[in-house]
Scaffold this active site. Structure first.
Site, PDB file in Angstrom:
ATOM      1  N   LYS A  52       0.837  -1.207   0.000  1.00 46.38           N
ATOM      2  CA  LYS A  52       0.000   0.000   0.000  1.00 46.38           C
ATOM      3  C   LYS A  52       0.868   1.252   0.000  1.00 46.38           C
ATOM      4  O   LYS A  52       0.566   2.236  -0.697  1.00 46.38           O
ATOM      5  CB  LYS A  52      -0.928  -0.001   1.229  1.00 46.38           C
ATOM      6  CG  LYS A  52      -2.030  -1.047   1.163  1.00 46.38           C
ATOM      7  CD  LYS A  52      -2.824  -1.113   2.459  1.00 46.38           C
ATOM      8  CE  LYS A  52      -3.902  -2.177   2.383  1.00 46.38           C
ATOM      9  NZ  LYS A  52      -4.644  -2.374   3.637  1.00 46.38           N
ATOM     10  N   GLN A  96      -4.805  -1.845   9.860  1.00 51.90           N
ATOM     11  CA  GLN A  96      -4.652  -3.156   9.222  1.00 51.90           C
ATOM     12  C   GLN A  96      -5.192  -4.266  10.133  1.00 51.90           C
ATOM     13  O   GLN A  96      -4.856  -4.333  11.313  1.00 51.90           O
ATOM     14  CB  GLN A  96      -3.175  -3.409   8.892  1.00 51.90           C
ATOM     15  CG  GLN A  96      -2.917  -4.692   8.143  1.00 51.90           C
ATOM     16  CD  GLN A  96      -3.555  -4.731   6.761  1.00 51.90           C
ATOM     17  OE1 GLN A  96      -3.618  -3.712   6.086  1.00 51.90           O
ATOM     18  NE2 GLN A  96      -4.034  -5.882   6.359  1.00 51.90           N
ATOM     19  N   ASP A 119     -11.272   2.491   4.233  1.00 53.01           N
ATOM     20  CA  ASP A 119     -11.550   1.059   4.113  1.00 53.01           C
ATOM     21  C   ASP A 119     -13.051   0.805   3.970  1.00 53.01           C
ATOM     22  O   ASP A 119     -13.468  -0.269   3.560  1.00 53.01           O
ATOM     23  CB  ASP A 119     -11.025   0.307   5.347  1.00 53.01           C
ATOM     24  CG  ASP A 119      -9.726  -0.448   5.064  1.00 53.01           C
ATOM     25  OD1 ASP A 119      -9.460  -0.724   3.877  1.00 53.01           O
ATOM     26  OD2 ASP A 119      -9.000  -0.754   6.019  1.00 53.01           O
TER      27      ASP A 119
END
Length: 293
Positions: A52, A96, A119
């Site tokens: 990422k 994460q 997200d």
């Protein structure tokens, strides 16, 4: 049979985003800034977060990676999230997953400012998605929609079967494929571990989206001719003949199912690359939203 090439499409999207970021730079505008928090040393998570960060560099975003030890308490993590919520320099951030067992994942996701939740996991954003309002769509479902759209896969009036009901993929896909618009307007059946006679259901499907994490689960005898297959599964399977000692395998018996499919995603190189591309797209959207405000 045509491959839905996520690797190629994700590169196209990154090129489009990079061009937009360059335009922003040329106009003296602030470029998007994505932050990521990772707690612990999970190998797969570290690799994924690293990719990422590289993707941010590739398109010209600013990025910040915050590493916290596996012993981090929930209170400490929530404090860090509060800092990022209040930092005007950060347009969007992710935490994460998975998190260590001492941390309540739901509490963490609830603590993220919905306007920075790139997200798309916050209940406010999930609710807006369910109501067909403008919001952040979770990156993997967003990537699947983009693949279907760019390959002009017909979804209207089709029977879509979703295998798996996770909050990250299965459940949002079942909502999105039934929404008005394209891709959408399909009749959706959501299946899971308690579904009976699943082969009877999948064999009637025009589109199958599987996100189980069970290698080679979907067999050729479970699908009909000209089916569209979206394989979200990704599992490391031991293979002594491979230099790495393993191969990456999807939920679909690709060699046999592909002979019956009209469109199919490969694993790797299908849905996976799209997830990061759409995270970047959500971050660009977050920057544009903040600029308007």
């Amino acid at each position: 049979m045509q491959l839905l090439d996520g690797k190629k499409v994700s590169e196209d999207i990154k090129n489009e985003i990079a061009a937009e970021v360059q335009r922003m730079k040329d106009n003296g505008e602030k470029v998007p800034h994505l932050a990521a928090i990772i707690v612990g040393n999970d190998g797969a998570s570290l690799t994924y977060v690293g990719s990422k960060v590289k993707a941010c560099e590739r398109v010209g975003f600013e990025s910040t990676l915050i590493k916290m030890p596996s012993t981090t308490s929930e209170t400490e993590l929530l404090k860090k999230i509060k800092e990022l919520n209040e930092d005007d320099n950060i347009d969007g951030f992710i935490v994460q997953l998975p998190l260590p067992e001492q941390i309540d994942t739901q509490e963490v996701l609830m603590a993220i400012d919905p306007s920075k939740d790139v997200d798309g996991f916050h209940p406010e954003n999930f609710g807006k998605m369910a109501l067909d309002m403008s919001t952040f769509i979770p990156a993997t479902p967003f990537g699947i929609l983009e693949l279907l759209e760019r390959y002009n896969v017909e979804t209207k009036g089709k029977h879509t079967v979703v295998i798996g009901r996770s909050h990250i993929v299965g459940r949002p896909m079942s909502i999105l494929m039934g929404r008005k618009g394209f891709p959408g307007n399909s009749t959706v059946t959501l299946t899971h571990s308690h579904t009976k006679n699943i082969t009877q259901i999948t064999s009637q499907a025009d589109i199958i989206i599987t996100a189980l994490g069970v290698p080679n689960y979907l067999k050729a005898e479970m699908v009909k001719d000209d089916v569209v297959i979206i394989d979200v599964g990704i599992t490391r399977v031991a293979d002594e003949t491979n230099p790495k000692g393993y191969v990456i395998t999807g939920d679909v018996d690709f060699d046999n199912v592909s002979k019956k499919a009209s469109f199919i995603t490969p694993v790797p190189g299908g849905v996976g690359p799209m997830t990061i591309a759409m995270l970047l797209k959500n971050t660009l959207l977050a920057r544009e939203n903040r600029k308007r405000k």
